[in-house]
Every structure is written in structure tokens, then in C-alpha cells.
Design an enzyme around this catalytic site. Structure first.
Site, short mmCIF file in Angstrom:
data_model
loop_
_atom_site.label_atom_id
_atom_site.label_comp_id
_atom_site.label_asym_id
_atom_site.label_seq_id
_atom_site.Cartn_x
_atom_site.Cartn_y
_atom_site.Cartn_z
N CYS A 181 27.78 2.35 57.09
CA CYS A 181 28.22 1.09 57.79
C CYS A 181 29.55 0.84 57.88
O CYS A 181 30.06 2.04 57.50
CB CYS A 181 27.39 -0.18 57.18
SG CYS A 181 27.92 -0.24 55.51
N THR A 182 30.24 -0.11 57.81
CA THR A 182 31.68 -0.23 58.14
C THR A 182 32.52 0.21 56.93
O THR A 182 33.35 1.11 56.97
CB THR A 182 32.22 -1.64 58.54
OG1 THR A 182 31.49 -2.07 59.60
CG2 THR A 182 33.60 -1.57 58.96
#
Length: 246
Positions: A181-182
Site C-alpha cells: 500500500c502507500t
């Protein structure tokens, strides 16, 4: 130039209300803008300000033994990417709505950016297994970029991930699956919950996309990484897509 930081830390917080008040006061005194989320499971923050102000804020935060090990991802911008400071008391520092998903006493196994890049270069993991990258972000974020060939899911909210992934799990059973994810926070919950749900071939990417950019660069990644502020997205050199003062 302004320093932009993203950080999270899972740790039991029995004084979440008081901590939120204290962090608001510290951030306001340092003229920082951004978002700070405080919950009984820990802390999640995105802040921007002068380098000295950010440094002082972090030093004060890390003086609390619970946050001494806080890991921070940093980037720079000419413009302030946040309109104001928001400090919120939340039930979760990232909403997943699954019991026992917070990594307070244990976490899912992780792979470093360097090791993942090596696996992608050679086309398999150290045991010769196929490597499948699982993007746990929503469709808007994915639209700005992702790892080449990653499995992306048509979700608008992180809470929908388990159901959207379910039809793919049988096909992934013989692969080494690396979720990302980020900045890593969503995978802390998703990877732990999915492993407990029987997906024991799942790992998480340490530090997420931003950590990968910081330590490896853009190898095997296509496009930019969406961020939740006025910079919109960062390229593999951590340069903002939008920087109004540039």
C-alpha cells in the site's frame, strides 16, 4: 522547502484523548499542518512544515517510550500541501473493521524493498516460487500507478478488500504473495488478518510504496504513488505531481 512526513506506529494507547490534545498543542506550536489520527491501537500522521519544526515535533513525540521506535518516511515540497491541521481521535488509525487485525503483539512477516526488487529481477522468490504483488489500495489510487503486473482489485474502500480478494485466493495458493500500500499501514492489518484467515503465503512490503521508492527507486513500478494531500502523487524520486509554489 518544506519537509513532509508520513508515519504510523501500532502500540496500545490508554490515554488516547489526552494524547490527541497534547499532539495538537505541539503541532500548533510548531506551525505544522496535516492530519494526526490517534486511537487506542496507536498513531498515524501526515504532517508538513519546516525541517526544524518537524524535527522538534518528532523529538518530543519519540521522548514518549511508546513512540521511541516511530519510523518516518520523508519527502520535500515547495508548497504547503495541507490546508490546515487536523487532529482526530479515532476508533482505528486505519479503518478495517475486523477484530484482532491490529498488530499490537505480533505482525505479519515482511519483505524488505531490496529483497522484493531482487525477487522481481530474478522472476521468483528465494525458494523459486512465483511472486504475485497484491495492491491493497482503492481504484482511484491505483489509477496513478502500481507495480507492473500487480493484482489490483475494484474496491473503493479498504474495508472491502477481503471480499474482493476471495475469488483469487485459490489461484494464488502456490505463489508467494506480497501485499503493498502507500506507506505500509494498511498491509499491517490486511496481511495479519488474511494470514489468520488461512492465507499463510502472504507477506507485506516493509514501508509500502514510499519506502520502496526511498530505498530502491522506481524499478518494477509504473507511474506515481497517490498521496492524500494537495501534492496528489509522488514519482519514484519522491517529487510531487503538483507543487503550487514551484
Amino acid at each position: 522547502m518544506l519537509l513532509n512526513i508520513a508515519a504510523y506506529h501500532f502500540v496500545p494507547v490508554d490515554d488516547a484523548d489526552a494524547l490527541a490534545v497534547r499532539l495538537r498543542a505541539s503541532a500548533e506550536a510548531a506551525d505544522l499542518r496535516g492530519t494526526v489520527l490517534v486511537a487506542e491501537e496507536g498513531l498515524n500522521l501526515f504532517l508538513a512544515g519546516s525541517e526544524d519544526a518537524i524535527g522538534a515535533f518528532l523529538a518530543e513525540l519519540r521522548a514518549d517510550p511508546r513512540f521511541a521506535g516511530l519510523a518516518v518516511k520523508a519527502s520535500y515540497s515547495r508548497a504547503q500541501p495541507f490546508a490546515r491541521l487536523k487532529v482526530k481521535r479515532k476508533r482505528e488509525i486505519v479503518t478495517f473493521r475486523r477484530e484482532d487485525s491490529a498488530p499490537l503483539s505480533r505482525r505479519a512477516p515482511a519483505v524488505t524493498p531490496e529483497r522484493l526488487a531482487q525477487w522481481l529481477d530474478q522472476g521468483h522468490d528465494d525458494a523459486g516460487r512465483q511472486v504475485v504483488l497484491l495492491d491493497t489500495r482503492n481504484r482511484e489510487e491505483v489509477g496513478y500507478g502500481s507495480f507492473a503486473g500487480a493484482l489490483t482489485l475494484p474496491i473503493d474502500n479498504f474495508v472491502d478488500l477481503p471480499e474482493a480478494l476471495a475469488p483469487h485466493r485459490e489461484a494464488l495458493a502456490e505463489a508467494t504473495v506480497v501485499s503493498f500500500c502507500t506507506g505500509g499501514i494498511r498491509c499491517e492489518k490486511a496481511a495479519l488478518w488474511l494470514r489468520d484467515d488461512g492465507m499463510d503465503n502472504l507477506l507485506q512490503l516493509e514501508g509500502g510504496i514510499l519506502g520502496y521508492f526511498e530505498r530502491v527507486g522506481g524499478a518494477h513500478y509504473e507511474g506515481r504513488c497517490f498521496v492524500f494531500d494537495e501534492r496528489v502523487a509522488l514519482d519514484p524520486e519522491l517529487r510531487p505531481l503538483v507543487d503550487a509554489a514551484a
